[in-house]
Write a protein that holds these residues in place. Sequence first.
Motif, PDB file in Angstrom:
ATOM      1  N   ALA A 129      -5.178  19.336  10.932  1.00 18.63           N
ATOM      2  CA  ALA A 129      -3.310  19.694  10.468  1.00 18.63           C
ATOM      3  C   ALA A 129      -3.047  19.180  12.148  1.00 18.63           C
ATOM      4  O   ALA A 129      -3.434  19.864  13.225  1.00 18.63           O
ATOM      5  N   GLY A 130      -2.124  18.543  12.386  1.00 16.21           N
ATOM      6  CA  GLY A 130      -1.905  18.545  13.127  1.00 16.21           C
ATOM      7  C   GLY A 130      -1.307  17.062  14.132  1.00 16.21           C
ATOM      8  O   GLY A 130      -1.533  16.690  15.346  1.00 16.21           O
ATOM      9  N   VAL A 131      -2.425  16.543  13.866  1.00 17.26           N
ATOM     10  CA  VAL A 131      -2.907  14.950  14.326  1.00 17.26           C
ATOM     11  C   VAL A 131      -2.087  13.995  13.582  1.00 17.26           C
ATOM     12  O   VAL A 131      -2.301  13.669  12.786  1.00 17.26           O
ATOM     13  N   TRP A 132      -1.244  13.631  14.137  1.00 21.90           N
ATOM     14  CA  TRP A 132      -0.731  12.335  14.167  1.00 21.90           C
ATOM     15  C   TRP A 132      -1.148  11.384  14.467  1.00 21.90           C
ATOM     16  O   TRP A 132      -1.588  10.924  15.698  1.00 21.90           O
ATOM     17  N   ILE A 133      -1.599  10.197  13.422  1.00 23.70           N
ATOM     18  CA  ILE A 133      -2.193   8.767  13.949  1.00 23.70           C
ATOM     19  C   ILE A 133      -1.427   7.457  13.136  1.00 23.70           C
ATOM     20  O   ILE A 133      -0.260   8.139  12.977  1.00 23.70           O
ATOM     21  N   ASP A 134      -1.313   6.495  13.427  1.00 20.51           N
ATOM     22  CA  ASP A 134      -0.795   5.474  13.162  1.00 20.51           C
ATOM     23  C   ASP A 134      -0.931   5.154  12.159  1.00 20.51           C
ATOM     24  O   ASP A 134      -1.804   4.750  11.614  1.00 20.51           O
TER      25      ASP A 134
ATOM     26  N   SER B  29       0.491  -1.075   0.364  1.00 22.71           N
ATOM     27  CA  SER B  29       0.077   0.385   0.151  1.00 22.71           C
ATOM     28  C   SER B  29       1.108   1.534  -0.292  1.00 22.71           C
ATOM     29  O   SER B  29       1.533   1.392   0.930  1.00 22.71           O
ATOM     30  N   LYS B  30       0.545   2.126  -0.389  1.00 20.77           N
ATOM     31  CA  LYS B  30       1.677   3.473  -0.660  1.00 20.77           C
ATOM     32  C   LYS B  30       0.601   4.437   0.283  1.00 20.77           C
ATOM     33  O   LYS B  30       1.817   5.435  -0.008  1.00 20.77           O
ATOM     34  N   SER B  31      -0.242   4.371   0.921  1.00 19.84           N
ATOM     35  CA  SER B  31      -1.129   4.983   1.485  1.00 19.84           C
ATOM     36  C   SER B  31      -2.001   4.228   2.674  1.00 19.84           C
ATOM     37  O   SER B  31      -2.707   3.448   2.612  1.00 19.84           O
ATOM     38  N   THR B  32      -2.626   5.211   3.725  1.00 21.74           N
ATOM     39  CA  THR B  32      -3.680   4.186   5.027  1.00 21.74           C
ATOM     40  C   THR B  32      -5.383   4.253   3.771  1.00 21.74           C
ATOM     41  O   THR B  32      -6.379   3.744   4.251  1.00 21.74           O
ATOM     42  N   VAL B  33      -5.361   5.386   3.192  1.00 20.19           N
ATOM     43  CA  VAL B  33      -6.289   5.271   2.109  1.00 20.19           C
ATOM     44  C   VAL B  33      -5.889   3.725   1.284  1.00 20.19           C
ATOM     45  O   VAL B  33      -7.489   2.520   1.040  1.00 20.19           O
ATOM     46  N   ASP B  34      -5.667   3.132   0.770  1.00 19.25           N
ATOM     47  CA  ASP B  34      -4.988   2.231   0.250  1.00 19.25           C
ATOM     48  C   ASP B  34      -5.253   0.264   1.334  1.00 19.25           C
ATOM     49  O   ASP B  34      -6.197  -0.096   1.062  1.00 19.25           O
ATOM     50  N   LEU B  35      -5.208   1.014   1.815  1.00 18.15           N
ATOM     51  CA  LEU B  35      -4.782  -0.292   3.218  1.00 18.15           C
ATOM     52  C   LEU B  35      -6.725  -0.323   3.098  1.00 18.15           C
ATOM     53  O   LEU B  35      -7.075  -1.369   3.670  1.00 18.15           O
ATOM     54  N   THR B  36      -6.934   0.635   3.692  1.00 20.84           N
ATOM     55  CA  THR B  36      -8.427   1.139   4.659  1.00 20.84           C
ATOM     56  C   THR B  36      -9.075   0.238   3.109  1.00 20.84           C
ATOM     57  O   THR B  36     -10.774  -0.672   3.365  1.00 20.84           O
ATOM     58  N   LEU B  37      -9.437   0.639   2.194  1.00 21.32           N
ATOM     59  CA  LEU B  37     -10.095   0.498   1.120  1.00 21.32           C
ATOM     60  C   LEU B  37     -10.388  -0.821   0.139  1.00 21.32           C
ATOM     61  O   LEU B  37     -10.757  -1.559   0.110  1.00 21.32           O
ATOM     62  N   THR B  38      -8.802  -1.457   0.774  1.00 25.47           N
ATOM     63  CA  THR B  38      -8.043  -2.663   0.522  1.00 25.47           C
ATOM     64  C   THR B  38      -8.966  -3.924   1.416  1.00 25.47           C
ATOM     65  O   THR B  38     -10.004  -4.474   1.105  1.00 25.47           O
TER      66      THR B  38
ATOM     67  N   ARG C  90       3.842  11.756   6.265  1.00 25.50           N
ATOM     68  CA  ARG C  90       4.637  10.982   6.657  1.00 25.50           C
ATOM     69  C   ARG C  90       5.695  11.715   7.221  1.00 25.50           C
ATOM     70  O   ARG C  90       5.801  12.510   6.812  1.00 25.50           O
ATOM     71  N   SER C  91       5.151  11.259   9.073  1.00 24.08           N
ATOM     72  CA  SER C  91       6.015  11.864   9.505  1.00 24.08           C
ATOM     73  C   SER C  91       7.803  11.318   9.260  1.00 24.08           C
ATOM     74  O   SER C  91       8.129  10.668   8.449  1.00 24.08           O
ATOM     75  N   LYS C  92       8.633  12.325   9.690  1.00 23.99           N
ATOM     76  CA  LYS C  92      11.015  11.605   9.080  1.00 23.99           C
ATOM     77  C   LYS C  92      10.302  10.413  10.161  1.00 23.99           C
ATOM     78  O   LYS C  92      11.106   9.944   8.802  1.00 23.99           O
TER      79      LYS C  92
END
Length: 298
Positions: free
Chosen positions: A129-134, A85-94, A210-212
Motif C-alpha cells: 500500500a502506498g508504493v507508487w511505481i512507473d 494494455s489495460k495494466s502493467t500485468v498485461d504489459l509484463t505478460l506480453t 492509477r494515480s490521478k
Amino acid sequence: MHHIVHKFSVYGAAMNFDAAALAYVRYVLEENNLKPGALARKAGISASTLTRALNDPEHKFKLSMSTLQKIADFTGISPAPFLDSKSTVDLTLTEAHQPAIYKPGERPAPMGLHEAGYNFTFVIGDVAAGVWIDPAPFNYMEYGPLHLTHTIKSSKECFAYVVRDASANMIAENGDILFCLKTDEADVERYIEVRPEADYGAGPVIVERRSKDAFKVEHTARLIRRRRDGVPGWELVSAHYEDHFAGKKERGAGRPLIERVFIDKYGGNDEFRVVGVVQNVIRGDTTDVLNWLLFDHK
C-alpha cells in the motif's frame, strides 16, 4: 520501412496514452541499452523530445504517435502492446511470453522460455500500500520463475506477486507469494447476469490503482464482493486486519490504510483495475527454495 497503424482506446479500456508511451520508451532504452540522447539521435528525433517527457511527465510537450513511429522504425519494437494494455500485468505478460512485441521482419524474436518446454509462473511484481511505481513491464527475471502453475489455465494466464508489507495480512503476510490468475471480467459479469443473487467472483484480488495523472501505479491485494447496499456493482475492501478489527487508537487517527471503493464492473474503472484473482498463498518468499529443489538438488 514498416508503418504502424494503431487506433488507440481511451483510458479506462487501456492505459493513459502518455503513460503508455513513456513505458514504451523506457522499455526500448533498456532493451537496447541506450541513453535517451543516443536513441533520439539514431531514431532521427530531437533529444529534448525524449528527455523532457522522461524527466517531467507533466511537461506540456508530450510524446506523439509520430515520435513513437520513428523509434519503432529504428528499433523494430512495436508500441502497440503498450498502447493496448489495460495494466502493467498485461504489459509484463506480453513481454514475458514473446514474440508479441517485435515487428514482423525486423529481427527474429527470441524464443520464450515457455516455448522451450517449461511450464511455470512468472513473479511479476510486489504488492504494498502506498508504493507508487512507473507503469512499465516488470523485470520478471529479478525473482526468477516460480515452478508452479495451474492444472487447467495456460501459463500465460498465471502470474505471482510478492507481498511486501502488512496491507493484506488477513490473507497473507509480508514475504508471502500470491499465485494469481488473470481476471476474466466478462465471465464473472455473465454469471452474475444469470444469477444476480450469487457472489461468484468474490474473494482476494490484485488491484492496480492509477494515480490521478495516470503516470504512476500502485499494486495492492484487496477483497472484492458484491455491494451490500442493494445497488448493482462491486466493492473493493481492505484485506488489512487492522482496518476491520483494530480500535481507533491502534489505527492512528481512525483512517483505514486502504479505503473501501465502489466499482460498477468487476474489472474496475479508470482508477482501479482488478488485474488478477488470488488463487493460492505460498507462505514465505520460497521462490529460490522451489527452484533449488527442482533444478539444483542432486
